[in-house]
Scaffold this motif. Structure first.
Motif, PDB file in Angstrom:
ATOM      1  N   ASN A 257      -7.530   5.393  -5.733  1.00 26.11           N
ATOM      2  CA  ASN A 257      -7.600   6.209  -4.536  1.00 26.11           C
ATOM      3  C   ASN A 257      -6.630   5.645  -3.516  1.00 26.11           C
ATOM      4  N   TRP A 258      -5.901   6.526  -2.894  1.00 26.24           N
ATOM      5  CA  TRP A 258      -4.907   6.114  -1.898  1.00 26.24           C
ATOM      6  C   TRP A 258      -5.598   5.266  -0.822  1.00 26.24           C
ATOM      7  N   GLY A 259      -5.033   4.106  -0.537  1.00 31.92           N
ATOM      8  CA  GLY A 259      -5.612   3.213   0.462  1.00 31.92           C
ATOM      9  C   GLY A 259      -6.550   2.184  -0.135  1.00 31.92           C
TER      10      GLY A 259
ATOM     11  N   HIS B 116      -9.892   9.889  -8.808  1.00 30.54           N
ATOM     12  CA  HIS B 116      -8.857   9.265  -7.981  1.00 30.54           C
ATOM     13  C   HIS B 116      -7.810  10.294  -7.582  1.00 30.54           C
ATOM     14  N   ASP B 117      -7.254  10.115  -6.373  1.00 32.47           N
ATOM     15  CA  ASP B 117      -6.228  11.057  -5.949  1.00 32.47           C
ATOM     16  C   ASP B 117      -4.818  10.644  -6.403  1.00 32.47           C
ATOM     17  N   THR B 118      -4.590   9.355  -6.587  1.00 29.57           N
ATOM     18  CA  THR B 118      -3.242   8.890  -6.901  1.00 29.57           C
ATOM     19  C   THR B 118      -3.147   8.430  -8.347  1.00 29.57           C
TER      20      THR B 118
ATOM     21  N   TYR C 248       4.973   8.569  -9.652  1.00 32.25           N
ATOM     22  CA  TYR C 248       3.601   8.569  -9.197  1.00 32.25           C
ATOM     23  C   TYR C 248       3.315   9.852  -8.429  1.00 32.25           C
TER      24      TYR C 248
ATOM     25  N   GLN D 191       3.279   2.249  -1.995  1.00 34.27           N
ATOM     26  CA  GLN D 191       3.657   2.745  -3.320  1.00 34.27           C
ATOM     27  C   GLN D 191       2.730   2.127  -4.342  1.00 34.27           C
TER      28      GLN D 191
ATOM     29  N   ILE E  61       0.582  11.408  -5.414  1.00 34.16           N
ATOM     30  CA  ILE E  61      -0.453  11.083  -4.434  1.00 34.16           C
ATOM     31  C   ILE E  61      -1.588  12.095  -4.474  1.00 34.16           C
ATOM     32  N   THR E  62      -1.264  13.325  -4.855  1.00 35.89           N
ATOM     33  CA  THR E  62      -2.284  14.359  -4.945  1.00 35.89           C
ATOM     34  C   THR E  62      -1.794  15.427  -5.909  1.00 35.89           C
TER      35      THR E  62
ATOM     36  N   TYR F 263      -0.269   7.184 -11.615  1.00 34.25           N
ATOM     37  CA  TYR F 263       1.006   6.512 -11.836  1.00 34.25           C
ATOM     38  C   TYR F 263       1.368   6.511 -13.325  1.00 34.25           C
TER      39      TYR F 263
ATOM     40  N   TYR G 219       0.796  -1.225   0.000  1.00 33.58           N
ATOM     41  CA  TYR G 219       0.000   0.000   0.000  1.00 33.58           C
ATOM     42  C   TYR G 219       0.829   1.277   0.000  1.00 33.58           C
TER      43      TYR G 219
END
Lengths: 111, 112
Positions: free
Chosen positions: B95-97, B29-31, B48, A97, B50-51, B33, A95
């Motif tokens: 989305n992160w997580g 989505h926030d993240t 990548y 990366q 994250i925001t 790549y 989670y």
């Protein structure tokens, strides 16, 4: 050093047979293992996934078997169909990366 | 549902040229790549984010720049194309997580 290893590189089966794809990983912090399916000219798409708390996950003809102690998992495709011909990527994540991918197994299913 | 759109689909460049690849997603989505896919080498992470306005280097960031100007878009620049380079560049988001990573169809790069 390849963190996620897949074997075989390519696999040919006849329609109706079971295809078995193998995957192993190095990092014991990995706790999520998705398999992605990629057809030529397309991006990979999530096929099925498993978390490290389970040892088996089934979705129709696709089953993941997971052995945490040995850091190995496998994807079984039962009753293989010509439409299953694709490249399959094993991946792993903690989670933190993006996913770490294996090099893929190219599956060909002949009618 | 949503979609990730990568442009262009095919990109032909000259050695030494600066080339920009674009990616748009409407998943909110926030993240996001960028991966590079070479035949026989799987997918390798380039950058990548994250925001918005965040950038994190992956294992393959040398020779590339990235830009995340807004939440829905993430651009990748090849700073100096290498002769005979051929690869597919894949954009992805989540989305992160959350677990599932969604991919675009890719940009296929050839350098003459």
């Amino acid at each position: 050093q390849q963190q996620v290893r897949q074997s075989p590189q390519s696999l040919t089966v006849w329609e109706g047979e079971t295809a078995i794809l193998n995957c192993s990983y190095e990092d014991s912090t990995f706790n999520y293992f998705p398999w992605y399916q990629q057809f030529p000219g397309e991006g990979p798409a999530l096929l099925i996934s498993i978390s490290s708390v389970s040892d088996k996950k089934e979705d129709g003809r696709f089953t993941i078997f997971f052995n945490k102690r040995e850091k190995k998992l496998s994807l079984h495709i039962t009753d293989s169909q010509p439409g299953d011909s694709a490249t399959y990527f094993c991946a792993a994540s903690d989670y933190a990366q993006g996913l770490t991918f294996g090099l893929g197994t190219r599956v060909s299913v002949f009618p | 549902g949503g979609i990730i759109t990568q442009t262009p689909k095919f990109l032909i460049g000259q050695e030494g040229q600066k080339l920009t690849l674009k990616c748009q997603q409407n998943f909110n989505h926030d993240t996001m790549y960028w991966y590079r896919q070479d035949s026989g080498k799987g997918l390798r992470l380039i950058y990548y984010s994250i925001t918005e306005n965040d950038l994190q280097k992956g294992d393959l960031s040398e020779g590339y720049d990235a830009s995340r100007e807004k939440k829905s878009s993430f651009s990748l620049t090849v700073t100096s194309a290498q002769k005979n380079e051929m690869a597919v560049f894949l954009c992805a988001s989540r989305n992160w997580g959350q677990n599932t990573l969604y991919f675009g169809a890719g940009t296929r790069l050839s350098v003459l």
